[in-house]
Every structure is written in structure tokens, then in C-alpha cells.
Design an enzyme around this catalytic site. Structure first.
Site, PDB file in Angstrom:
ATOM      1  N   TYR A 129       0.893  -1.324   0.060  1.00 19.97           N
ATOM      2  CA  TYR A 129       0.068   0.079   0.071  1.00 19.97           C
ATOM      3  C   TYR A 129       0.854   1.166  -0.008  1.00 19.97           C
ATOM      4  O   TYR A 129       0.304   2.289  -0.199  1.00 19.97           O
ATOM      5  CB  TYR A 129      -1.041  -0.089   1.288  1.00 19.97           C
ATOM      6  CG  TYR A 129      -2.343  -0.595   1.107  1.00 19.97           C
ATOM      7  CD1 TYR A 129      -3.395   0.034   0.849  1.00 19.97           C
ATOM      8  CD2 TYR A 129      -2.221  -1.984   0.791  1.00 19.97           C
ATOM      9  CE1 TYR A 129      -4.518  -0.941   0.729  1.00 19.97           C
ATOM     10  CE2 TYR A 129      -3.402  -2.912   0.419  1.00 19.97           C
ATOM     11  CZ  TYR A 129      -4.664  -1.950   0.603  1.00 19.97           C
ATOM     12  OH  TYR A 129      -5.782  -2.797   0.201  1.00 19.97           O
ATOM     13  N   LYS A 181       3.052 -14.776   4.543  1.00 22.76           N
ATOM     14  CA  LYS A 181       3.251 -15.600   3.278  1.00 22.76           C
ATOM     15  C   LYS A 181       4.725 -15.737   3.303  1.00 22.76           C
ATOM     16  O   LYS A 181       5.509 -15.886   2.269  1.00 22.76           O
ATOM     17  CB  LYS A 181       2.874 -15.094   2.235  1.00 22.76           C
ATOM     18  CG  LYS A 181       2.785 -15.527   0.904  1.00 22.76           C
ATOM     19  CD  LYS A 181       1.797 -16.932   1.146  1.00 22.76           C
ATOM     20  CE  LYS A 181       1.956 -17.926  -0.236  1.00 22.76           C
ATOM     21  NZ  LYS A 181       1.130 -19.101  -0.044  1.00 22.76           N
ATOM     22  N   ASP A 215      -3.097 -17.933   3.145  1.00 20.51           N
ATOM     23  CA  ASP A 215      -4.012 -18.780   2.333  1.00 20.51           C
ATOM     24  C   ASP A 215      -4.563 -19.739   3.146  1.00 20.51           C
ATOM     25  O   ASP A 215      -5.754 -20.147   3.054  1.00 20.51           O
ATOM     26  CB  ASP A 215      -3.278 -19.154   0.918  1.00 20.51           C
ATOM     27  CG  ASP A 215      -2.008 -19.750   1.099  1.00 20.51           C
ATOM     28  OD1 ASP A 215      -1.367 -19.354   1.724  1.00 20.51           O
ATOM     29  OD2 ASP A 215      -1.750 -20.750   0.551  1.00 20.51           O
ATOM     30  N   ASP A 243     -12.371  -8.177   4.993  1.00 20.69           N
ATOM     31  CA  ASP A 243     -13.660  -8.274   4.353  1.00 20.69           C
ATOM     32  C   ASP A 243     -14.187  -9.695   4.443  1.00 20.69           C
ATOM     33  O   ASP A 243     -15.493 -10.010   4.426  1.00 20.69           O
ATOM     34  CB  ASP A 243     -13.407  -8.060   2.707  1.00 20.69           C
ATOM     35  CG  ASP A 243     -13.652  -6.400   2.729  1.00 20.69           C
ATOM     36  OD1 ASP A 243     -13.402  -5.663   3.594  1.00 20.69           O
ATOM     37  OD2 ASP A 243     -13.575  -5.884   1.655  1.00 20.69           O
TER      38      ASP A 243
END
Length: 345
Positions: A129, A181, A215, A243
Site C-alpha cells: 500500500y 506469507k 491462504d 472483508d
């Protein structure tokens, strides 16, 4: 800018765009019933501000937030194209709001998941970001290759990890899960994981902590969300997972958010401005009301925060109190009336 005369805590109020003014009106009425804990300075941002002042984020709005250090924000629209930067990102960067807090709790019974109660803490300023992007031309194609650079710092990772662990202890939580990750992005998210684990050791006698690859975490949130309590993650992964977590409790209409820094805190409904239903009385104010409850907690006003959450639980516990997005027929304004009736009762 209109200054409220209430003797409450000074706070900036940004109605926003689309359905924003409708749901903000409900929040103001409900907070008046709670005894007007905040003295609102009403300011503009988003498309409404652009139309009036030529700026998505006018200087007077920024000045108000600097003065109050506290804001409640309705949904904002960033125009597509034209080089406009996200107002939300600008606010986070301007006030260094490094921690994004997104709690999710089952309120409406009978859904796919019952008794969900978890919190996602997201690093808010780093990762992909930071927006360090560029194109590499090849031949006649100026955009043949797109490249982006993600940045995680040891200091940033330590700060958000400590925030998450402190939050967990302060709110009597039992476990923190670090999401990353690092199996592939060994430097970028490996640094985040390593640093958060080091911070976790300082809290080992107070709560449990573990880690999950992003994941696998996403899958496990669907299969068995009750195994999670507080999740802390990097900016992009936190954005996606928050979300997903909102979907466990009924969608973004039930998802409040807090953006917290050293000198300011901005609370918001994380859903969009939904211009297609603006003015129709269909909007659900719950997310912004719950953001208001987070704002009360932030100022150690825990009793009115609990009173507000209990009222929301009671109203949404009955089908007659639900808005259209929750399968009911209650209008935006009527929902506010029912909350006020419950609070007065």
C-alpha cells in the site's frame, strides 16, 4: 464547518457521500440519546467536498482532525480516473494511523455462522500500500510491464504487533494469530513474522500466540472460524481477510473499523457509499454505529459503548428491526427510531 454546542468530547464528524449523510444522521440521533458524549465539528470530504471546494479532502477538514484528534467518518467516494488518490489512504498517511482494527461479532441469529467473535488488526501504512509502482516500456507498449515494491519495516512490524498483543490483553482475549506469507515472500513478510513472534514472547505468560500462512488462514476462517481470536497481519493480507471476516457475520454492513495512530484516531463504516440506494431509506447504519461504539471505548466510555451494542443486539435480534440487506423491511430512519426507543427503555 458547523460547531456543535454540546459539552462533550470534541470530535470531527464527516458525513461522507452517497448513503453517508443518512446513516450519520441516525448515529447523531442515537448519540444524542446516549447523552451527547461528543461535541461534533461537521466537516466535508469525498465527492461532496470536491463539488463544493474542489478538493476531496479540504484543509479545514484536516485542521479539524488535527484539533480534535478524533473523527467519525461516513463512507467516502474517490472518483475513478482523474488521478485522485483514495481519501482513506490520505487520511491514514497524514495522521500516521498505523493500526486498523476490525472486530466481527455475530449479531443477527440464524446465519451460516453462529457465535463469531474475533478481531483483525491490520498494519495500515506499509506493505504494497505504499504505492511504489511503475511501468517498464517494451517496444511500442509503454505499459508492457507493471512493477510494485512492497515495504515492511522492523519498526512498523514491531509497532503493530505490540498494538495487537496489547489489545488482546486489554480486552481479555486468549490468543493472537500472526498471518503472513513467509514461505514465499521470505524477506517482505518473513520480517513481519519474525518481528511479531519476538514481540509475542513478551506476552507468553498472558496469552497464546501462533502463526498461519495467509491462504491457509483464509481457508480455515471458512471451515472453523472459532479457532481464531485476534489476528494480526500486514496491510494487503489484512485488507482481504477483514472483508472475508465481515462475510462471516452478515457482510460489510456489520463491519466497523478503527484507524488509530499516536496523535489521532478515525472511526468508520468500512463499506462503500452505495450511491445507487442513496436517499431511499435502505441503508443499514449498523457498521457506523458499531464504529461509534469503538470510538466510545477508545475514550474509555465503556458503559455507553456497551449500552449501544446491547441496543443493536436487541433491535437486530428481531426480524422486525432489520434493514433490507439483512432480510428485513425496516427503513434507515425507523431503525434509528427503534434503537432510540430501546435506549430510552
Amino acid at each position: 464547518m458547523a460547531n456543535a454546542t454540546s459539552p462533550g468530547i470534541p470530535a470531527t464528524l464527516i458525513p461522507g457521500d452517497g448513503i453517508g449523510p443518512e446513516i450519520v444522521d441516525v448515529v447523531v440521533r442515537v448519540f444524542d440519546t446516549l447523552g451527547s458524549p461528543f461535541a461534533w465539528e461537521t466537516c466535508q470530504a469525498g465527492v461532496n467536498a470536491l463539488e463544493k471546494s474542489g478538493d476531496l479532502l479540504p484543509p479545514e477538514t484536516l485542521a479539524s482532525i488535527r484539533r480534535t484528534g478524533l473523527a467519525l467518518k461516513g463512507p467516502l467516494t474517490t472518483p475513478i480516473g482523474g488521478g485522485f488518490r483514495s481519501v482513506n489512504v490520505r487520511l491514514r498517511e497524514t495522521f500516521q494511523l498505523y493500526a486498523n482494527v476490525r472486530p466481527a461479532r455475530t449479531i443477527v441469529p440464524g446465519g451460516r455462522y453462529e457465535k463469531i467473535d474475533l478481531v483483525l488488526v491490520r498494519e495500515n501504512l506499509e506493505g504494497l500500500y505504499v504505492g511504489h509502482e511503475h511501468y517498464v516500456p517494451i517496444g511500442d507498449d509503454a505499459h508492457a510491464v507493471a512493477m510494485a515494491t512492497g515495504i515492511n519495516t522492523r519498526a512498523g512490524a514491531r509497532r503493530i504487533a505490540r498494538f495487537a498483543f496489547d489489545y488482546a490483553v486489554r480486552n481479555n482475549r486468549k490468543k493472537v494469530t500472526i498471518v503472513h506469507k513467509a514461505n514465499v515472500l521470505k524477506a517482505l513478510t518473513g520480517l513481519f513474522l519474525e518481528t511479531a513472534q519476538q514481540v509475542g514472547l513478551d506476552y507468553a505468560d498472558q496469552l497464546e500466540f501462533n502463526d498461519r500462512i495467509v491462504d491457509a488462514c483464509a481457508m480455515q476462517l471458512v471451515l472453523n472460524p472459532w479457532q481464531f481470536d485476534v489476528i494480526v497481519s500486514t496491510n494487503l493480507f489484512g485488507d482481504i481477510l477483514s472483508d472475508q471476516i465481515a462475510g462471516l457475520v452478515g457482510g460489510l454492513g456489520m463491519a466497523p473499523g478503527a484507524n488509530i495512530g499516536e496523535g489521532a484516531a478515525i472511526f468508520e463504516a468500512v463499506h462503500g457509499s452505495a450511491p445507487d440506494i442513496a436517499g431511499q431509506g435502505l441503508a443499514n447504519p449498523t457498521a457506523l454505529l458499531l464504529a461509534g461504539a469503538l470510538m466510545l471505548d477508545h475514550k474509555n466510555l465503556h458503559a455507553p459503548a456497551k449500552k449501544l451494542r446491547d441496543a443493536i443486539d436487541d433491535v437486530l435480534g428481531a426480524e422486525s428491526g432489520r434493514t433490507a440487506d439483512l432480510g428485513g423491511k425496516t427503513s434507515t430512519s425507523k431503525y434509528g427510531d427503534l434503537l432510540i426507543e430501546r435506549l430510552r427503555g
